[in-house]
Design a protein around this motif. Structure first.
Motif, PDB file in Angstrom:
ATOM      1  N   ALA A 286     143.556 -83.115  40.858  1.00 25.53           N
ATOM      2  CA  ALA A 286     144.199 -84.224  41.367  1.00 25.53           C
ATOM      3  C   ALA A 286     143.612 -84.782  42.895  1.00 25.53           C
ATOM      4  N   ASP A 287     143.289 -83.758  43.616  1.00 23.95           N
ATOM      5  CA  ASP A 287     143.076 -83.908  44.563  1.00 23.95           C
ATOM      6  C   ASP A 287     141.275 -84.221  44.976  1.00 23.95           C
ATOM      7  N   SER A 288     140.574 -83.490  44.020  1.00 24.58           N
ATOM      8  CA  SER A 288     139.327 -83.111  44.342  1.00 24.58           C
ATOM      9  C   SER A 288     138.629 -84.343  44.575  1.00 24.58           C
ATOM     10  N   PRO A 289     137.568 -83.674  45.478  1.00 28.64           N
ATOM     11  CA  PRO A 289     136.279 -85.562  45.218  1.00 28.64           C
ATOM     12  C   PRO A 289     135.887 -85.389  44.017  1.00 28.64           C
ATOM     13  N   GLU A 290     135.461 -84.876  42.539  1.00 29.26           N
ATOM     14  CA  GLU A 290     135.350 -85.553  41.320  1.00 29.26           C
ATOM     15  C   GLU A 290     136.631 -86.534  40.933  1.00 29.26           C
ATOM     16  N   SER A 291     138.518 -85.592  40.991  1.00 30.24           N
ATOM     17  CA  SER A 291     138.862 -87.515  40.551  1.00 30.24           C
ATOM     18  C   SER A 291     139.025 -88.377  41.048  1.00 30.24           C
ATOM     19  N   GLU A 292     138.187 -88.305  42.911  1.00 35.76           N
ATOM     20  CA  GLU A 292     138.661 -89.535  43.545  1.00 35.76           C
ATOM     21  C   GLU A 292     137.801 -90.041  42.992  1.00 35.76           C
ATOM     22  N   LEU A 293     136.045 -89.618  42.768  1.00 39.07           N
ATOM     23  CA  LEU A 293     135.207 -90.860  42.589  1.00 39.07           C
ATOM     24  C   LEU A 293     135.683 -91.867  41.006  1.00 39.07           C
ATOM     25  N   GLU A 294     135.966 -90.740  40.022  1.00 37.68           N
ATOM     26  CA  GLU A 294     136.629 -91.232  39.002  1.00 37.68           C
ATOM     27  C   GLU A 294     137.646 -92.861  38.788  1.00 37.68           C
ATOM     28  N   ARG A 295     138.314 -92.383  39.809  1.00 41.66           N
ATOM     29  CA  ARG A 295     139.455 -93.064  40.375  1.00 41.66           C
ATOM     30  C   ARG A 295     139.155 -94.451  41.119  1.00 41.66           C
ATOM     31  N   SER A 296     138.695 -94.013  41.262  1.00 41.76           N
ATOM     32  CA  SER A 296     137.522 -95.649  42.486  1.00 41.76           C
ATOM     33  C   SER A 296     136.478 -96.812  41.332  1.00 41.76           C
ATOM     34  N   LYS A 297     136.384 -95.828  40.293  1.00 37.37           N
ATOM     35  CA  LYS A 297     136.109 -97.069  39.301  1.00 37.37           C
ATOM     36  C   LYS A 297     137.000 -97.765  37.943  1.00 37.37           C
ATOM     37  N   ILE A 298     137.946 -97.855  38.603  1.00 31.21           N
ATOM     38  CA  ILE A 298     139.149 -98.708  37.909  1.00 31.21           C
ATOM     39  C   ILE A 298     138.823-100.009  38.800  1.00 31.21           C
ATOM     40  N   LEU A 299     138.449 -99.847  40.121  1.00 26.20           N
ATOM     41  CA  LEU A 299     138.030-100.798  40.917  1.00 26.20           C
ATOM     42  C   LEU A 299     136.623-101.730  40.596  1.00 26.20           C
ATOM     43  N   CYS A 300     137.444-102.834  40.473  1.00 23.11           N
ATOM     44  CA  CYS A 300     135.919-103.735  40.006  1.00 23.11           C
ATOM     45  C   CYS A 300     134.915-103.754  41.252  1.00 23.11           C
ATOM     46  N   SER A 301     133.101-102.780  40.724  1.00 24.50           N
ATOM     47  CA  SER A 301     131.870-103.027  41.438  1.00 24.50           C
ATOM     48  C   SER A 301     131.577-104.288  42.570  1.00 24.50           C
ATOM     49  N   HIS A 302     131.452-104.762  41.690  1.00 27.93           N
ATOM     50  CA  HIS A 302     131.248-106.748  42.302  1.00 27.93           C
ATOM     51  C   HIS A 302     132.407-107.731  42.026  1.00 27.93           C
ATOM     52  N   PRO A 303     133.590-107.393  43.077  1.00 33.53           N
ATOM     53  CA  PRO A 303     134.851-108.447  42.922  1.00 33.53           C
ATOM     54  C   PRO A 303     134.123-109.692  43.222  1.00 33.53           C
TER      55      PRO A 303
END
Length: 484
Positions: free
Chosen positions: A212-229
């Motif tokens: 859960a605290d790995s960089p790969e997980s952080e990157l995947e969780r950040s994809k929940i945010l809209c890239s162009h809000p």
């Protein structure tokens, strides 16, 4: 009367806050796992040893390790079960290498993904709600495969004791399959026996589990945010003057900075900008930057690294671990180069080809690059000096060495950028091939001299087929011809 009361309630119920809602579609396969319930204050952190999935049936299997050092763990019982399971005839290899039952298998049974299509995962970020659709909800339940092995072993031993006589022959009935209608096939596909058949046919695919605290997980969780809000349509709550001002905005004259000029921006002013603006300014100023220097310049918080990576992939492109600005952002539309006025489309195509050359080879020849892309020498020299240095008897190489540490730390980002460069190179090869091929125009007849009165018909016929120069012959005089 009830309708009037509802109207009054709605009027008294004031809007406290308006929250913008954005829909993110970066995660196409988002699953929710329902695991065993544990107390909220539990500190037990079970480690996932192995994970695999069946993508068609959407089945998941996780092997979770036990805390064998816990005071509630029975070592003798775990060793006894492991010994009996590994000694059975069905297991050719050891199931428990440690000699005890040190892990538990969690599996997902049959489920329907249609009920989960109306669900989404939400996250509040900077006063906005970001939603990401959920593809399926999977329930994980413990699997007691070792218990089934022990039960089968005990039943097998009991059957051997009871067998005294040989099995008697039995009648066999032969049935022919009838023709099934489409409705019957659909009903049969919904049966449990058909599901078990499909389950046995599909193979397991091994997956890599990230903590859960790995960089790969952080990157995947950040994809929940809209890239162009910011790319949203505002509500129509403007008056006439404001609407016209937004429709035809007034832009005062300002000095336009060319991409090649050195526009300096202070670090303090960078902190007030968005991530996309920060990345664009840094890449526009520095031309090419390693990821390590980018993080040192923009952020010290590891939690902001996923936001930096997303903005970096939007604004830049990676060449052997180093990042540079995208060509379409460096040369906007309707602009021309500073030296010879080359259009932006040609400059973007030439620079993209240069980036793919640095991706495929270490040293680049300036002469070969100019001969292939057909741009002036000044523009080509500017492209090379922005991101590379010249080495005698070798050619041009990138200013910074290959950033292998970044490519090993973020392999998914590196593979995505490499795929982007390869696809772009394939498109450019086709475009430049068509440009270099000679135009297949119909043969134009060779220009011929206008016939004069001195040319005879014999001279014309002699030169009509072989393409040689027509032979001029003088007319015979009256004395030679004998005519008056």
């Amino acid at each position: 009367m009830s309708g009037e009361e509802n109207t009054l309630d709605n009027e008294n119920d004031k809007v406290v806050m308006e929250v913008p809602v954005y829909l993110s579609k970066q995660l196409e396969t988002l699953y929710i796992f329902q695991n065993s319930v544990r107390p909220r204050g539990s500190t037990v952190d079970n480690t996932v040893i192995r994970s695999r999935i069946k993508p068609v049936l959407q089945e998941v299997e996780l092997e979770v390790g036990f805390d064998t050092k816990s005071s509630t763990f029975n070592d003798k019982k775990a060793e006894d079960i492991a010994r009996r399971v590994d000694s059975s005839d069905d297991n050719k290899s050891k199931v428990y290498e440690s000699g005890m039952v040190d892990r538990q298998v969690l599996t997902s049974g049959p489920h329907s993904s249609e009920s989960s299509l109306n669900y989404a995962v939400g996250k509040m970020e900077d006063g906005a709600l970001h939603l990401c659709p959920v593809k399926s909800i999977i329930q994980l339940q413990p699997s007691f495969a070792h218990g089934e092995v022990l039960v089968a072993e005990s039943e097998k031993s009991g059957d051997e004791k009871d067998e005294v006589e040989e099995a008697l022959p039995q009648k066999v009935s032969v049935k022919f399959q009838r023709h099934e209608s489409e409705r019957t096939k659909k009903l049969r596909a919904m049966t449990y026996s058909h599901y078990m058949k499909k389950r046995a046919e599909e193979r397991w695919n091994e997956t890599h589990y990230c903590q859960a605290d790995s960089p790969e997980s952080e990157l995947e969780r950040s994809k929940i945010l809209c890239s162009h809000p910011r790319l949203t349509v505002p509500g129509m709550n403007l008056d006439q003057s404001q609407y016209l001002r937004n429709l035809v905005p007034y832009k005062p004259a300002k000095n336009i900075t060319h991409p090649g000029s050195s526009a300096m921006v202070s670090i303090a002013s960078l902190k007030s900008l968005t991530w996309l603006e920060k990345i664009k300014i840094v890449l526009l100023t520095a031309k090419i930057v390693p990821f390590g220097k980018m993080t040192t310049l923009l952020t010290d918080d590891p939690k902001e690294i996923p936001h930096l990576l997303l903005a970096l992939q939007t604004q830049g492109i990676m060449i052997r671990g180093n990042w540079t600005l995208r060509s379409e952002l460096l040369y906007p539309e309707c602009t021309r180069s500073r030296y010879n006025g080359v259009p932006a489309s040609i400059m973007c195509r030439a620079r993209d080809y240069l980036l793919t050359m640095f991706y495929q080879q270490k040293y680049v020849s300036q002469i070969k690059f100019i001969d292939f892309v057909k741009i002036p020498r000044e523009e080509a020299k500017e492209m090379l000096t922005d991101i590379a240095m010249y080495y005698t008897s070798k050619g041009w190489d990138l200013i910074f060495p290959d950033d292998d540490d970044f490519m090993e730390r973020y392999p998914e980002v590196a593979k995505g950028q490499q795929k982007l460069l390869e696809d772009r190179r394939a498109i450019l090869d086709v475009a430049f091939k068509e440009m270099h091929e000679p135009s297949k125009s119909p043969d134009v007849p060779r220009r011929q001299r206008k016939k004069s009165g001195r040319d005879t018909s014999g001279g014309t016929n002699d030169s009509s087929n072989d393409g040689s120069v027509p032979v001029r012959r003088r007319k015979k005089s009256a004395q030679n011809s004998g005519n008056f």
